[in-house]
Design a protein around this motif. Structure first.
Motif, PDB file in Angstrom:
ATOM      1  N   LYS A 178       0.821  -1.209   0.000  1.00  0.00           N
ATOM      2  CA  LYS A 178       0.000   0.000   0.000  1.00  0.00           C
ATOM      3  C   LYS A 178       0.857   1.263   0.000  1.00  0.00           C
ATOM      4  O   LYS A 178       0.465   2.293  -0.563  1.00  0.00           O
ATOM      5  N   VAL A 179       2.031   1.187   0.632  1.00  0.00           N
ATOM      6  CA  VAL A 179       2.933   2.341   0.613  1.00  0.00           C
ATOM      7  C   VAL A 179       3.519   2.527  -0.788  1.00  0.00           C
ATOM      8  O   VAL A 179       3.566   3.647  -1.315  1.00  0.00           O
ATOM      9  N   LEU A 180       3.936   1.447  -1.414  1.00  0.00           N
ATOM     10  CA  LEU A 180       4.535   1.533  -2.748  1.00  0.00           C
ATOM     11  C   LEU A 180       3.540   2.046  -3.798  1.00  0.00           C
ATOM     12  O   LEU A 180       3.923   2.746  -4.736  1.00  0.00           O
ATOM     13  N   THR A 181       2.265   1.688  -3.639  1.00  0.00           N
ATOM     14  CA  THR A 181       1.247   2.128  -4.599  1.00  0.00           C
ATOM     15  C   THR A 181       0.586   3.436  -4.168  1.00  0.00           C
ATOM     16  O   THR A 181      -0.443   3.823  -4.729  1.00  0.00           O
ATOM     17  N   LYS A 182       1.188   4.093  -3.166  1.00  0.00           N
ATOM     18  CA  LYS A 182       0.768   5.435  -2.733  1.00  0.00           C
ATOM     19  C   LYS A 182      -0.630   5.485  -2.100  1.00  0.00           C
ATOM     20  O   LYS A 182      -1.244   6.550  -2.025  1.00  0.00           O
ATOM     21  N   GLU A 183      -1.120   4.335  -1.621  1.00  0.00           N
ATOM     22  CA  GLU A 183      -2.405   4.346  -0.922  1.00  0.00           C
ATOM     23  C   GLU A 183      -2.260   4.900   0.487  1.00  0.00           C
ATOM     24  O   GLU A 183      -3.191   5.507   1.021  1.00  0.00           O
ATOM     25  N   ILE A 184      -1.105   4.653   1.101  1.00  0.00           N
ATOM     26  CA  ILE A 184      -0.774   5.230   2.397  1.00  0.00           C
ATOM     27  C   ILE A 184       0.683   5.676   2.358  1.00  0.00           C
ATOM     28  O   ILE A 184       1.416   5.340   1.430  1.00  0.00           O
ATOM     29  N   THR A 185       1.077   6.447   3.354  1.00  0.00           N
ATOM     30  CA  THR A 185       2.456   6.934   3.391  1.00  0.00           C
ATOM     31  C   THR A 185       3.227   6.275   4.526  1.00  0.00           C
ATOM     32  O   THR A 185       2.627   5.768   5.481  1.00  0.00           O
ATOM     33  N   ASP A 186       4.525   6.279   4.407  1.00  0.00           N
ATOM     34  CA  ASP A 186       5.442   5.882   5.474  1.00  0.00           C
ATOM     35  C   ASP A 186       5.325   4.424   5.899  1.00  0.00           C
ATOM     36  O   ASP A 186       4.462   4.055   6.701  1.00  0.00           O
ATOM     37  N   TYR A 187       6.218   3.614   5.359  1.00  0.00           N
ATOM     38  CA  TYR A 187       6.330   2.219   5.800  1.00  0.00           C
ATOM     39  C   TYR A 187       6.941   2.162   7.194  1.00  0.00           C
ATOM     40  O   TYR A 187       7.940   2.822   7.481  1.00  0.00           O
ATOM     41  N   LYS A 188       6.333   1.395   8.069  1.00  0.00           N
ATOM     42  CA  LYS A 188       6.846   1.218   9.430  1.00  0.00           C
ATOM     43  C   LYS A 188       7.132  -0.266   9.661  1.00  0.00           C
ATOM     44  O   LYS A 188       6.304  -1.117   9.363  1.00  0.00           O
ATOM     45  N   PRO A 189       8.316  -0.589  10.173  1.00  0.00           N
ATOM     46  CA  PRO A 189       8.642  -1.995  10.415  1.00  0.00           C
ATOM     47  C   PRO A 189       7.814  -2.582  11.549  1.00  0.00           C
ATOM     48  O   PRO A 189       7.259  -1.860  12.375  1.00  0.00           O
ATOM     49  N   PHE A 190       7.735  -3.901  11.562  1.00  0.00           N
ATOM     50  CA  PHE A 190       7.047  -4.620  12.639  1.00  0.00           C
ATOM     51  C   PHE A 190       7.979  -4.650  13.846  1.00  0.00           C
ATOM     52  O   PHE A 190       9.049  -5.257  13.802  1.00  0.00           O
ATOM     53  N   LEU A 191       7.590  -3.986  14.918  1.00  0.00           N
ATOM     54  CA  LEU A 191       8.428  -3.872  16.098  1.00  0.00           C
ATOM     55  C   LEU A 191       7.737  -4.488  17.315  1.00  0.00           C
ATOM     56  O   LEU A 191       6.586  -4.158  17.616  1.00  0.00           O
ATOM     57  N   ILE A 192       8.441  -5.394  17.997  1.00  0.00           N
ATOM     58  CA  ILE A 192       7.917  -5.939  19.248  1.00  0.00           C
ATOM     59  C   ILE A 192       8.259  -5.001  20.391  1.00  0.00           C
ATOM     60  O   ILE A 192       9.151  -4.159  20.289  1.00  0.00           O
ATOM     61  N   ARG A 193       7.548  -5.129  21.496  1.00  0.00           N
ATOM     62  CA  ARG A 193       7.755  -4.236  22.639  1.00  0.00           C
ATOM     63  C   ARG A 193       8.307  -4.987  23.826  1.00  0.00           C
ATOM     64  O   ARG A 193       8.158  -6.171  23.927  1.00  0.00           O
TER      65      ARG A 193
END
Length: 328
Positions: free
Chosen positions: A313-328
């Motif tokens: 979705k980020v690459l096709t400009k549907e949303i902005t800013d890719y965020k990695p999967f982060l555990i807490r």
């Protein structure tokens, strides 16, 4: 399927596993979402066609843990996504945006794993390594090209694996001093390599389901036959899934010295050891967690696909800013 010399056959809507004319297993096709063939296991052409018709992926792995590739139904029709993926690959500045986040996800999750274990261990070496990794993650923004980014990724991974052995309980009869591959030199490295191969086949499947070209990545080089994008996304999940499985089977005594064979200058899981890993890896990938961004509870395996869809979705400009999967 890890029975060397066995073969898989079609019987109506069921899958038969036969070795030396003896039926080992008989299971309904509807219970399968993927098949993993390890070593010298064959599958009939009739069953292969049925797998393709029903969308059952077939993955091929060597007994030493090398991932060969997979058999899948026709490529996704999502040409728009693949055009966007290839376009991004052609622009180094755009590649860096995503490559940086893949590395951030990997190193951050490695650091979180160290911090989790150190809550009970309270080891100064783990604290020091965590601190160094935090500083390395901060430097990612200043990386101007892929070579600099690879250097930071290597430095962070070195800090992590330098203290990884401290996470293994003293009662475990295996030592770990450094990461070694091709071939793995000791049991812990053999476990890591094999679990990474299992994880890779799940990531390859996820990126293809979403519609990506798995061979065109942003951080890893797109060499011939190398699933570079799958390796990119896999970085975020190495410590979360694969490393966690390795530590669990070691610290709980599930894996023993008899589960390894030494050959050709390396150490490898034998058939009995691989069976144990399949079971534990399967349990881990089905484990349900709360997604750190979206807030709903889904299995780790679904998280991998969700991360691939997020990137799409980020690459096709549907949303902005890719965020990695982060555990807490």
């Amino acid at each position: 399927m890890d029975q060397q010399g066995a073969s898989l056959h079609k019987k109506g809507e069921r899958v038969l596993v036969i070795k030396d004319e003896v039926k080992l297993t008989d299971m309904p096709l509807c219970n399968l979402d993927q098949v993993v063939l390890v070593g010298t296991v064959n599958v009939s052409s009739q069953l292969t066609k049925l797998f393709l018709e029903r969308g059952v992926e077939v993955h091929f792995i060597s007994t030493k843990g090398k991932y060969y590739g997979c058999l899948q139904p026709t490529l996704s029709k999502n040409s728009v996504l693949r055009i966007a993926q290839h376009s991004t690959y052609q622009h180094n500045s755009e590649r860096m945006i995503y490559a940086r986040e893949f590395v951030r996800g990997k190193l951050s999750n490695m650091r979180t794993l160290l911090l989790r274990y150190n809550r009970s261990l309270n080891d100064p070496a783990l604290e020091k390594a965590s601190s160094k990794m935090k500083n390395i993650v901060k430097k990612l923004e200043k990386a101007g090209n892929l070579n600099e980014l690879m250097g930071l990724e290597g430095a962070g991974s070195h800090e992590y694996f330098r203290v990884f052995g401290l996470l293994i309980k003293d009662k475990v009869p295996f030592d770990f001093n450094k990461r070694s591959r091709r071939p793995p030199e000791d049991p812990v490295n053999a476990l890591l390599s094999f679990c990474y191969s299992l994880l890779l086949k799940d990531v390859v499947a996820s990126v293809q389901v979403v519609g990506f070209d798995p061979f065109v990545g942003f951080f890893h080089r797109s060499d011939f036959g190398r699933p570079a994008l799958a390796l990119d996304i896999m970085e975020e999940f190495r410590p979360v899934i694969a490393d966690s499985v390795v530590l669990m089977v070691l610290n709980k005594g599930i894996i023993t010295e008899g589960d390894f064979d030494y050959m050709m200058g390396g150490c490898f899981l034998n058939e009995n050891g691989r069976k144990k890993i399949y079971r534990c890896y399967e349990e881990r990938r089905k484990e349900v967690i709360t997604h750190p961004i979206f807030g709903y509870r889904i299995p780790y395996l679904r998280n991998i696909e969700l991360q691939a869809r997020f990137l799409a979705k980020v690459l096709t400009k549907e949303i902005t800013d890719y965020k990695p999967f982060l555990i807490r």
